[in-house]
Write a protein that holds these residues in place. Structure first.
Motif, PDB file in Angstrom:
ATOM      1  N   ASP A   1      -2.028   3.537   7.632  1.00 59.18           N
ATOM      2  CA  ASP A   1      -2.140   2.580   7.324  1.00 59.18           C
ATOM      3  C   ASP A   1      -0.735   1.967   7.000  1.00 59.18           C
ATOM      4  OD1 ASP A   1      -4.031   2.336   8.672  1.00 59.18           O
ATOM      5  OD2 ASP A   1      -5.453   2.024   7.567  1.00 59.18           O
ATOM      6  N   ILE A   2      -0.002   1.303   6.637  1.00 54.10           N
ATOM      7  CA  ILE A   2       0.976   0.511   6.051  1.00 54.10           C
ATOM      8  C   ILE A   2       0.488  -1.036   6.012  1.00 54.10           C
ATOM      9  CG2 ILE A   2       3.538  -0.081   5.841  1.00 54.10           C
ATOM     10  CD1 ILE A   2       3.752   2.547   7.757  1.00 54.10           C
ATOM     11  N   SER A   3       0.959  -1.454   4.894  1.00 49.94           N
ATOM     12  CA  SER A   3       1.297  -3.020   4.468  1.00 49.94           C
ATOM     13  C   SER A   3       1.563  -3.361   3.321  1.00 49.94           C
ATOM     14  CB  SER A   3      -0.337  -3.157   4.574  1.00 49.94           C
ATOM     15  OG  SER A   3      -1.637  -3.100   2.799  1.00 49.94           O
ATOM     16  N   LEU A   4       2.441  -4.895   3.181  1.00 42.75           N
ATOM     17  CA  LEU A   4       3.347  -5.267   2.230  1.00 42.75           C
ATOM     18  C   LEU A   4       2.904  -6.917   2.268  1.00 42.75           C
ATOM     19  CD1 LEU A   4       6.145  -6.703   3.367  1.00 42.75           C
ATOM     20  CD2 LEU A   4       6.392  -4.754   3.732  1.00 42.75           C
ATOM     21  N   ALA A   5       2.745  -7.504   1.416  1.00 45.42           N
ATOM     22  CA  ALA A   5       2.385  -8.756   1.411  1.00 45.42           C
ATOM     23  C   ALA A   5       4.400  -9.394   0.326  1.00 45.42           C
ATOM     24  CB  ALA A   5       1.433  -9.532   0.465  1.00 45.42           C
ATOM     25  N   CYS A   6       4.469 -10.336   0.547  1.00 44.94           N
ATOM     26  CA  CYS A   6       5.649 -10.740  -0.538  1.00 44.94           C
ATOM     27  C   CYS A   6       5.246 -12.705  -0.778  1.00 44.94           C
ATOM     28  CB  CYS A   6       7.536 -10.955   0.977  1.00 44.94           C
ATOM     29  SG  CYS A   6       7.835  -9.763   0.240  1.00 44.94           S
ATOM     30  N   VAL A   7       5.572 -13.087  -1.943  1.00 48.03           N
ATOM     31  CA  VAL A   7       5.448 -13.757  -2.663  1.00 48.03           C
ATOM     32  C   VAL A   7       6.717 -14.518  -2.804  1.00 48.03           C
ATOM     33  CG1 VAL A   7       3.628 -15.179  -3.963  1.00 48.03           C
ATOM     34  CG2 VAL A   7       2.806 -13.420  -3.587  1.00 48.03           C
ATOM     35  N   GLN A   8       6.617 -16.405  -2.247  1.00 47.29           N
ATOM     36  CA  GLN A   8       7.974 -16.275  -2.570  1.00 47.29           C
ATOM     37  C   GLN A   8       8.255 -17.415  -4.209  1.00 47.29           C
ATOM     38  OE1 GLN A   8      11.091 -15.020  -1.736  1.00 47.29           O
ATOM     39  NE2 GLN A   8      10.144 -13.372   0.252  1.00 47.29           N
ATOM     40  N   VAL A   9       8.470 -16.832  -4.632  1.00 45.91           N
ATOM     41  CA  VAL A   9       7.997 -17.616  -6.084  1.00 45.91           C
ATOM     42  C   VAL A   9       8.821 -18.736  -6.300  1.00 45.91           C
ATOM     43  CG1 VAL A   9       7.199 -17.568  -8.563  1.00 45.91           C
ATOM     44  CG2 VAL A   9       6.806 -16.164  -6.857  1.00 45.91           C
TER      45      VAL A   9
ATOM     46  N   SER B   1       0.683  -1.641  -0.059  1.00 45.97           N
ATOM     47  CA  SER B   1      -0.008  -0.423   0.155  1.00 45.97           C
ATOM     48  C   SER B   1       0.735   0.753   0.134  1.00 45.97           C
ATOM     49  CB  SER B   1      -0.698  -0.293   1.332  1.00 45.97           C
ATOM     50  OG  SER B   1      -0.392   0.313   2.123  1.00 45.97           O
ATOM     51  N   ASP B   2       0.360   2.816   0.095  1.00 46.81           N
ATOM     52  CA  ASP B   2       1.175   3.711  -1.146  1.00 46.81           C
ATOM     53  C   ASP B   2       1.871   3.619   0.919  1.00 46.81           C
ATOM     54  OD1 ASP B   2      -1.360   4.583   0.774  1.00 46.81           O
ATOM     55  OD2 ASP B   2      -1.991   6.052  -0.764  1.00 46.81           O
ATOM     56  N   GLY B   3       1.064   3.161   2.028  1.00 45.12           N
ATOM     57  CA  GLY B   3       1.795   4.079   3.643  1.00 45.12           C
ATOM     58  C   GLY B   3       2.546   3.647   3.839  1.00 45.12           C
ATOM     59  N   LEU B   4       3.487   2.276   3.226  1.00 47.18           N
ATOM     60  CA  LEU B   4       4.931   2.081   2.686  1.00 47.18           C
ATOM     61  C   LEU B   4       5.988   3.026   2.049  1.00 47.18           C
ATOM     62  CD1 LEU B   4       7.202  -0.441   3.344  1.00 47.18           C
ATOM     63  CD2 LEU B   4       6.508  -1.588   1.276  1.00 47.18           C
TER      64      LEU B   4
END
Length: 562
Positions: A373-381, A322-325
């Motif tokens: 609000d700050i959120s991030l999701a990392c997907v380990q492919v 999100s842009d909060g990061l």
């Protein structure tokens, strides 16, 4: 502001002082309690809880100074002014009395006009204190209700947003709200074809209002993913839901991603969020910037559900945020920015990218206030293609099933605009005997239908996918040829019956195209995995009791045993 009558305690060993102060206070409408020494004063103070005290300094048994100390030692939630009565030559006692907790003093003999003014002034101050105490009590009750309502809201929203749903093991997340509630939301789910779907939503604003705006999204996301809907269809339905339920200013920025390890692709729809970033094993970066407005702004008829697709290059890390990061201010008063985030991902080992990014984020937050609000999701492919998730085998049907048939025929106009697979599966899901088999049936029907459409009617060559940038060209050709399709048809037939004492479902797909050379594609699964394309047919063959192509290859019968 009219002051309420006070309870006034008058203490002195001189009868004249007590009588005069009592007379003035009573004339002003206040109630008076008297005492004649320090011990009696403290006892009466406990009994009547006065609002104001006039206290002589020189008294027998316990003087006024000791009495003040005793009164101030008693726990009290309100201020009770103590006015010392002292002779002009006892100023040292007055000063000590003020130091012990007295608030004011009058010199004997007491002037009646000054006494009246003092009582009126204290009456106003005490009235303000009463009002403040009422406000404090009301605020305490309000805070208690707020805490109770927040707990209830948190519980209900956790249920409605499926907050307890386990994340996919390939996904790591970070979510830090700016308030009690987060308007950022992260969901993950697998389709029946084992494609990983990820949703990162950022509702406008923060706090409870933002959280309420995001609340309708998870149910739609999980439900449609479980049924195998495409990313485009999910984006369109999410937009329709938000646009219908929420006010115009309550839009939701969102990123949807579909990671298909089997096909080695990442598909993204980005509406209003920072670019989704994929960093491969060698540090190469692919970006999917926002191409759309956030959910809930446009009506369904003007909303674009177009997605972008990229190839996975030997495994890597996909970041959604999100842009909060990126808006966090560092010590230099500069925003963290997407470029700095990319640099962290490129420089860190693949297995440590998420943790390195969180460490960078925490370091920036140590010197900055959180305003969003700050959120991030990392997907380990994964680096290698893997087998699709095994379809859980349902319990065999013990009782006989009724003989049931259904045939669906689709012309060119319907094929351009209708999700045929979903329509067919929605019909099959109504049959009780087929409910436990929805995952397997999705794979079978979708593979056979897509083969009929792509190769039978659109004339696409799967070998294109294996070329550099070929998958993107394949999809572009598919969309262009499907839009231009003016003739041709596909027929789907289903027959649920008993055969040799066992319940089976016959699935027949026939297209009006010229067919293909199917013999080589009926090899065992192991051989199919080594072939650059055509693995879907072998997968269907592994799930079914029989898979039979007829004629020129434009008709296929799959027999699935229940």
């Amino acid at each position: 502001m009219s002051a309420k009558p006070l309870k006034i305690l008058v203490v002195d060993d001189g009868a004249a002082n007590v009588a005069m102060v009592s007379a003035v206070a009573s004339h002003l409408g206040h109630s008076v309690v008297t005492a004649h020494d320090g011990l009696e004063a403290v006892r009466r103070y406990r009994e009547v809880a006065p609002d104001l005290v006039f206290l002589g300094v020189m008294m027998p048994q316990m003087d006024g100074l000791a009495a003040v100390r005793e009164m101030r030692s008693l726990a009290a939630e309100r201020w009770v002014p103590v006015v010392l009565l002292a002779a002009p030559d006892r100023m040292d006692d007055v000063i000590e009395g003020l130091a012990c907790g007295g608030d004011d003093y009058l010199v004997e003999p007491v002037d009646a006009r000054l006494l009246r003014a003092k009582i009126d002034a204290y009456a106003r101050a005490i009235a303000l204190q009463r009002e403040l105490i009422d406000y404090v009590e009301e605020l305490g009750q309000w805070q208690s209700r707020q805490r109770s309502e927040q707990e209830l809201a948190r519980h209900v929203m956790a249920r409605l947003t499926d907050a307890g749903v386990a994340l996919d093991p390939l996904v790591q997340i970070y979510n830090r709200p700016a308030d009690h509630f987060s308007g950022d939301l992260i969901c993950t789910a697998r389709t029946p074809a084992d494609v990983l779907h990820v949703l990162l939503a950022d509702a406008a604003g923060h706090g409870l209002a933002a959280a309420l705006s995001a609340m309708p999204l998870p149910q739609v996301f999980y439900g449609m993913t479980a049924k195998g809907f495409s990313l485009s269809a999910i984006a369109a339905e999410l937009n329709r839901k938000i646009e219908r339920l929420m006010p115009a200013d309550r839009f939701v920025a969102a990123t949807l991603a579909a990671i298909d390890v089997q096909q080695q692709t990442i598909e993204v729809w980005n509406g209003g969020n920072p670019a989704a970033i994929y960093v491969d094993a060698s540090g190469g970066v692919t970006r999917w910037p926002s191409r759309h407005v956030p959910l809930g702004i446009l009506p369904p008829e003007t909303f674009s559900d177009a997605t972008e697709i990229g190839r996975i290059q030997g495994g890597g890390t996909l970041l959604l945020c999100s842009d909060g990061l990126i808006d966090i201010e560092r010590e230099s008063s500069e925003r963290l920015g997407l470029a700095a985030v990319e640099q962290v991902l490129r420089q860190a080992p693949a297995s440590a990218r998420f943790h390195r990014l969180v460490d960078t984020l925490q370091a920036a937050l140590d010197s900055a206030a959180v305003h969003d609000d700050i959120s991030l999701a990392c997907v380990q492919v994964p680096r290698e293609r893997r087998q699709r998730a095994r379809i859980r085998q349902a319990e065999p049907v013990q009782a006989a099933v009724s003989d049931w048939r259904c045939t669906l025929s689709w012309g060119a106009a319907e094929l351009r605009s209708i999700d045929v697979v979903q329509v067919a599966l929605s019909i099959l899901s109504q049959l009780q005997a087929l409910k436990p088999h929805q995952g397997a049936l999705f794979l079978i029907v979708s593979e056979l239908y897509n083969n009929a459409l792509d190769h039978g009617l659109l004339g696409l060559d799967s070998a294109i996918k294996e070329q550099q940038g070929g998958f993107e060209r394949y999809l572009e050709q598919r969309a262009r040829r499907l839009q231009a399709l003016s003739e041709g048809s596909i027929e789907l037939g289903f027959h649920l019956r008993m055969a040799a004492g066992q319940a089976v479902l016959d699935i027949r797909v026939r297209d009006s195209g010229p067919g293909f050379d199917y013999a080589d594609y009926l090899a065992p699964q192991a051989d199919a995995d080594r072939r650059p394309h055509g693995r879907g047919i072998a997968l269907v063959r592994s799930l079914c009791r029989e898979l039979v192509y007829k004629g020129c290859g434009n008709e296929v019968l799959a027999r699935y045993a229940l």
